[in-house]
Design an enzyme around this catalytic site. Structure first.
Site, PDB file in Angstrom:
ATOM      1  N   GLY A  18       0.840  -1.203   0.000  1.00  0.00           N
ATOM      2  CA  GLY A  18       0.000   0.000   0.000  1.00  0.00           C
ATOM      3  C   GLY A  18       0.869   1.244   0.000  1.00  0.00           C
ATOM      4  O   GLY A  18       1.863   1.310   0.719  1.00  0.00           O
ATOM      5  N   ARG A  59       0.683  -5.048  -4.907  1.00  0.00           N
ATOM      6  CA  ARG A  59       0.820  -6.083  -3.874  1.00  0.00           C
ATOM      7  C   ARG A  59       1.133  -7.384  -4.611  1.00  0.00           C
ATOM      8  O   ARG A  59       0.227  -8.164  -4.927  1.00  0.00           O
ATOM      9  CB  ARG A  59      -0.471  -6.206  -3.070  1.00  0.00           C
ATOM     10  CG  ARG A  59      -0.812  -4.966  -2.239  1.00  0.00           C
ATOM     11  CD  ARG A  59      -1.974  -5.234  -1.310  1.00  0.00           C
ATOM     12  NE  ARG A  59      -2.457  -4.033  -0.659  1.00  0.00           N
ATOM     13  CZ  ARG A  59      -1.924  -3.518   0.459  1.00  0.00           C
ATOM     14  NH1 ARG A  59      -0.891  -4.098   1.023  1.00  0.00           N
ATOM     15  NH2 ARG A  59      -2.436  -2.434   0.989  1.00  0.00           N
ATOM     16  N   ASP A  72       5.774  -5.264   5.746  1.00  0.00           N
ATOM     17  CA  ASP A  72       6.267  -6.622   6.012  1.00  0.00           C
ATOM     18  C   ASP A  72       6.147  -7.551   4.803  1.00  0.00           C
ATOM     19  O   ASP A  72       7.009  -8.396   4.581  1.00  0.00           O
ATOM     20  CB  ASP A  72       5.604  -7.223   7.259  1.00  0.00           C
ATOM     21  CG  ASP A  72       4.092  -7.161   7.201  1.00  0.00           C
ATOM     22  OD1 ASP A  72       3.563  -6.304   6.479  1.00  0.00           O
ATOM     23  OD2 ASP A  72       3.440  -7.973   7.891  1.00  0.00           O
ATOM     24  N   THR A  94       4.759   1.779   6.211  1.00  0.00           N
ATOM     25  CA  THR A  94       3.346   1.431   6.244  1.00  0.00           C
ATOM     26  C   THR A  94       2.688   2.366   7.242  1.00  0.00           C
ATOM     27  O   THR A  94       3.196   2.548   8.351  1.00  0.00           O
ATOM     28  CB  THR A  94       3.014  -0.018   6.648  1.00  0.00           C
ATOM     29  OG1 THR A  94       1.598  -0.095   6.889  1.00  0.00           O
ATOM     30  CG2 THR A  94       3.705  -0.498   7.905  1.00  0.00           C
ATOM     31  N   ASP A 105       0.324   1.716   8.861  1.00  0.00           N
ATOM     32  CA  ASP A 105      -0.049   0.891  10.024  1.00  0.00           C
ATOM     33  C   ASP A 105       1.034   0.948  11.114  1.00  0.00           C
ATOM     34  O   ASP A 105       0.754   0.652  12.276  1.00  0.00           O
ATOM     35  CB  ASP A 105      -0.261  -0.567   9.608  1.00  0.00           C
ATOM     36  CG  ASP A 105      -1.528  -0.770   8.795  1.00  0.00           C
ATOM     37  OD1 ASP A 105      -2.208   0.220   8.478  1.00  0.00           O
ATOM     38  OD2 ASP A 105      -1.830  -1.934   8.459  1.00  0.00           O
ATOM     39  N   ASP A 135       3.582  -0.966  11.751  1.00  0.00           N
ATOM     40  CA  ASP A 135       3.779  -2.201  12.512  1.00  0.00           C
ATOM     41  C   ASP A 135       4.885  -3.097  11.967  1.00  0.00           C
ATOM     42  O   ASP A 135       4.919  -4.296  12.274  1.00  0.00           O
ATOM     43  CB  ASP A 135       2.455  -2.984  12.598  1.00  0.00           C
ATOM     44  CG  ASP A 135       1.935  -3.404  11.226  1.00  0.00           C
ATOM     45  OD1 ASP A 135       2.496  -2.968  10.206  1.00  0.00           O
ATOM     46  OD2 ASP A 135       0.958  -4.164  11.190  1.00  0.00           O
ATOM     47  N   ARG A 154     -24.895  13.228  18.937  1.00  0.00           N
ATOM     48  CA  ARG A 154     -24.824  11.844  18.424  1.00  0.00           C
ATOM     49  C   ARG A 154     -23.609  11.114  18.979  1.00  0.00           C
ATOM     50  O   ARG A 154     -22.736  11.694  19.633  1.00  0.00           O
ATOM     51  CB  ARG A 154     -24.676  11.878  16.891  1.00  0.00           C
ATOM     52  CG  ARG A 154     -25.948  12.249  16.178  1.00  0.00           C
ATOM     53  CD  ARG A 154     -25.666  12.392  14.693  1.00  0.00           C
ATOM     54  NE  ARG A 154     -26.901  12.611  13.968  1.00  0.00           N
ATOM     55  CZ  ARG A 154     -26.976  13.225  12.792  1.00  0.00           C
ATOM     56  NH1 ARG A 154     -25.886  13.677  12.191  1.00  0.00           N
ATOM     57  NH2 ARG A 154     -28.140  13.370  12.191  1.00  0.00           N
ATOM     58  N   MET A 187      -7.644   2.817   9.454  1.00  0.00           N
ATOM     59  CA  MET A 187      -6.862   1.661   9.010  1.00  0.00           C
ATOM     60  C   MET A 187      -6.004   1.122  10.150  1.00  0.00           C
ATOM     61  O   MET A 187      -5.730   1.828  11.126  1.00  0.00           O
ATOM     62  CB  MET A 187      -6.014   2.028   7.805  1.00  0.00           C
ATOM     63  CG  MET A 187      -6.819   2.122   6.517  1.00  0.00           C
ATOM     64  SD  MET A 187      -5.737   2.390   5.101  1.00  0.00           S
ATOM     65  CE  MET A 187      -6.932   2.273   3.767  1.00  0.00           C
ATOM     66  N   GLY A 188      -5.558  -0.075   9.973  1.00  0.00           N
ATOM     67  CA  GLY A 188      -4.761  -0.759  10.994  1.00  0.00           C
ATOM     68  C   GLY A 188      -5.203  -2.202  11.026  1.00  0.00           C
ATOM     69  O   GLY A 188      -6.136  -2.557  11.729  1.00  0.00           O
ATOM     70  N   ARG A 189      -4.535  -2.995  10.191  1.00  0.00           N
ATOM     71  CA  ARG A 189      -4.978  -4.377  10.006  1.00  0.00           C
ATOM     72  C   ARG A 189      -4.654  -5.236  11.221  1.00  0.00           C
ATOM     73  O   ARG A 189      -5.508  -5.935  11.736  1.00  0.00           O
ATOM     74  CB  ARG A 189      -4.266  -4.925   8.769  1.00  0.00           C
ATOM     75  CG  ARG A 189      -4.814  -6.190   8.246  1.00  0.00           C
ATOM     76  CD  ARG A 189      -4.276  -6.487   6.864  1.00  0.00           C
ATOM     77  NE  ARG A 189      -2.853  -6.235   6.720  1.00  0.00           N
ATOM     78  CZ  ARG A 189      -2.277  -5.882   5.595  1.00  0.00           C
ATOM     79  NH1 ARG A 189      -2.989  -5.724   4.506  1.00  0.00           N
ATOM     80  NH2 ARG A 189      -0.984  -5.703   5.525  1.00  0.00           N
ATOM     81  N   GLU A 222      -9.732  -0.968  11.751  1.00  0.00           N
ATOM     82  CA  GLU A 222     -10.415  -1.877  10.825  1.00  0.00           C
ATOM     83  C   GLU A 222     -10.195  -3.344  11.181  1.00  0.00           C
ATOM     84  O   GLU A 222     -11.004  -4.195  10.841  1.00  0.00           O
ATOM     85  CB  GLU A 222      -9.909  -1.628   9.400  1.00  0.00           C
ATOM     86  CG  GLU A 222      -8.410  -1.900   9.260  1.00  0.00           C
ATOM     87  CD  GLU A 222      -7.842  -1.661   7.891  1.00  0.00           C
ATOM     88  OE1 GLU A 222      -8.600  -1.406   6.943  1.00  0.00           O
ATOM     89  OE2 GLU A 222      -6.606  -1.741   7.773  1.00  0.00           O
ATOM     90  N   ARG A 238     -23.578   7.471  14.037  1.00  0.00           N
ATOM     91  CA  ARG A 238     -23.145   7.591  12.640  1.00  0.00           C
ATOM     92  C   ARG A 238     -21.738   7.031  12.507  1.00  0.00           C
ATOM     93  O   ARG A 238     -20.915   7.198  13.402  1.00  0.00           O
ATOM     94  CB  ARG A 238     -23.111   9.056  12.199  1.00  0.00           C
ATOM     95  CG  ARG A 238     -24.470   9.705  12.129  1.00  0.00           C
ATOM     96  CD  ARG A 238     -25.225   9.230  10.883  1.00  0.00           C
ATOM     97  NE  ARG A 238     -26.409  10.033  10.660  1.00  0.00           N
ATOM     98  CZ  ARG A 238     -27.594   9.843  11.245  1.00  0.00           C
ATOM     99  NH1 ARG A 238     -27.748   8.852  12.119  1.00  0.00           N
ATOM    100  NH2 ARG A 238     -28.616  10.629  10.969  1.00  0.00           N
ATOM    101  N   ARG A 287      -4.112   7.694   3.675  1.00  0.00           N
ATOM    102  CA  ARG A 287      -2.884   7.365   2.951  1.00  0.00           C
ATOM    103  C   ARG A 287      -2.580   8.364   1.847  1.00  0.00           C
ATOM    104  O   ARG A 287      -1.608   8.187   1.115  1.00  0.00           O
ATOM    105  CB  ARG A 287      -2.997   5.968   2.343  1.00  0.00           C
ATOM    106  CG  ARG A 287      -2.703   4.913   3.342  1.00  0.00           C
ATOM    107  CD  ARG A 287      -2.583   3.493   2.834  1.00  0.00           C
ATOM    108  NE  ARG A 287      -2.639   3.228   1.440  1.00  0.00           N
ATOM    109  CZ  ARG A 287      -3.109   2.085   0.917  1.00  0.00           C
ATOM    110  NH1 ARG A 287      -3.576   1.145   1.711  1.00  0.00           N
ATOM    111  NH2 ARG A 287      -3.103   1.885  -0.372  1.00  0.00           N
TER     112      ARG A 287
HETATM  113  O1  F6P Z   1      -0.880  -0.843   3.835  1.00  0.00           O
HETATM  114  C1  F6P Z   1      -1.642  -1.234   4.937  1.00  0.00           C
HETATM  115  C2  F6P Z   1      -3.043  -0.820   4.723  1.00  0.00           C
HETATM  116  O2  F6P Z   1      -3.115   0.575   4.736  1.00  0.00           O
HETATM  117  C3  F6P Z   1      -3.982  -1.432   5.745  1.00  0.00           C
HETATM  118  O3  F6P Z   1      -4.179  -0.675   6.878  1.00  0.00           O
HETATM  119  C4  F6P Z   1      -5.254  -1.613   4.943  1.00  0.00           C
HETATM  120  O4  F6P Z   1      -5.977  -2.709   5.439  1.00  0.00           O
HETATM  121  C5  F6P Z   1      -4.749  -1.888   3.592  1.00  0.00           C
HETATM  122  O5  F6P Z   1      -3.516  -1.259   3.464  1.00  0.00           O
HETATM  123  C6  F6P Z   1      -5.662  -1.425   2.479  1.00  0.00           C
HETATM  124  O6  F6P Z   1      -5.092  -1.783   1.274  1.00  0.00           O
HETATM  125  P1  F6P Z   1      -5.666  -1.444  -0.153  1.00  0.00           P
HETATM  126  O7  F6P Z   1      -5.275  -0.046  -0.474  1.00  0.00           O
HETATM  127  O8  F6P Z   1      -4.992  -2.420  -1.033  1.00  0.00           O
HETATM  128  O9  F6P Z   1      -7.139  -1.598  -0.085  1.00  0.00           O
END
Ligand code: F6P
Length: 352
Positions: free
Chosen positions: A14, A78, A109, A131, A133, A135, A168, A175-177, A231, A277, A286
């Site tokens: 990404g 990817r 990674d 990244t 993320d 990580d 509300r 993001m953050g897998r 996420e 909401r 990003r």
């Molecule tokens: O690169 C990591 C990341 O930003 C994750 O947090 C996210 O799940 C993923 O990329 C999203 O990737 P794409 O842009 O391929 O949908």
């Protein structure tokens, strides 16, 4: 490595802000040292394209001003060469055909696991961690994180005013897998009332506690609340929600299809009786120009990666440790994530 080098540079995985400053630094430091740089387009896909690797020459003019631009001027993909039949062979053959005697891979990674695979076969490969993320194992800082955390902070500042006006609850999915760095940093900086991260199991009891807290805040007249959710968080009783979503080449589920924020908002609305909401910040996190911190980190990493090649320190990832740039063997980086240290009190679990 002695003599004039021909160095390839690529970005994989990404994209994120900070990649262009790193590419620029590689080019500046390499050309200042008398070396030549070739940009490989679209990550490992570009290097492994049989018979016709995708490349462009890179000199100082080509990278002029790119430190201010988000994304990557080289494109990304990817592409997992470890899984593709003959993938590493094709990459090695193209390195030979292009006359490359060294390569700098900028990635997370996944990209770095391919770099480690090539390094193991004897290719001169160094790496730079990126990244949003944040990580990648072995470093305290990845390109893209600072910008993303700032974007989340600004988004929360904006969401707070409309959420308060309507009394509300806002669920903000970030993001953050596998790791909750972006949620934690952005959420704390933006004054979130709850932050849910993948490192802390979101149990049924924690959900009860969150619902009770939202109701209690309303009862004392604190009309609005903001919840930040990574996420990668799994909802209690959601079961194996990721099995039916598409996977990328590295086997990761498309978490935008899981949409945990929407699901959480629905549950909270039903359980609390409050109006909820959801906003998913998605790729806004990003995009756009890198912060000063990401530009400086990219520049430091780019310079350090070239200097390691020159000195013959190969198969390493440049990394941040206690503010200094260090080198970590690429072979140690793959297959692990750097999670948030849960001993940081009083952050986790964070229900304000
Ligand atoms: O690169 C990591 C990341 O930003 C994750 O947090 C996210 O799940 C993923 O990329 C999203 O990737 P794409 O842009 O391929 O949908």
């Amino acid at each position: 490595m002695s003599g004039r080098l021909k160095i390839g540079v690529l970005t994989g995985g990404g994209d994120c802000p900070g990649l262009n400053p790193a590419i620029r630094a590689v080019v500046h430091r390499a050309t200042a040292g008398g070396h030549e740089v070739v940009g490989i387009l679209d990550g490992w896909k570009g290097l492994a394209t049989v018979g016709a690797p995708l490349t462009r020459p890179l000199d100082r003019a080509a990278v002029h001003g790119i430190q201010a631009q988000g994304g990557t001027m080289l494109g990304s993909s990817r592409t997992n060469l470890l899984k593709r039949e003959g993938g590493l062979d094709a990459a090695e053959a193209n390195m030979r055909a292009l006359g490359l005697n060294a390569l700098i891979a900028i990635g997370g990674d996944d990209t770095l696991s391919v770099a480690a695979g090539l390094a193991k076969r004897g290719a001169a490969v160094n790496a730079i961690p990126k990244t949003m993320d944040n990580d990648v194992w072995g470093t305290e800082g990845c390109l893209g994180f600072d910008t993303a955390a700032n974007i989340v902070t600004e988004a929360l500042d904006r969401i707070a005013t409309t959420t308060a006006s309507h009394h509300r609850v806002a669920v903000v999915e970030v993001m953050g897998r596998d790791a909750g760095w972006v949620a934690a940093w952005g959420g704390l900086a933006g004054g979130a009332h709850a932050i849910l991260i993948p490192e802390v199991e979101f149990t049924a009891a924690a959900l009860d506690e969150l619902v009770a807290k939202l109701k209690a805040r309303r009862a004392i007249g604190d009309g609005s609340s903001i919840i930040v959710v990574s996420e990668g968080v799994k909802l209690p009783a959601a079961g194996s929600t990721t099995t039916s979503v598409p996977l990328d080449e590295f086997g990761h589920p498309r978490l935008d299809k899981v949409a945990v924020g929407d699901a959480l908002a629905t549950i909270l609305e039903e359980r609390s009786g409050l109006e909820v909401r959801c906003t998913r910040l998605g790729h806004l996190q990003r995009g756009g120009a890198p912060t000063a911190a990401d530009r400086v980190l990219g520049t430091r990493y780019g310079v350090a990666a070239v200097e390691a090649l020159e000195a013959g320190r190969l198969g390493v990832m440049v990394a941040l440790k206690g503010g200094a740039i260090v080198e970590v063997p690429l072979a140690e980086v793959g297959g692990k994530n750097r999670s948030i240290d849960l001993s940081y009190p009083p952050l986790f679990p964070h229900f304000d």
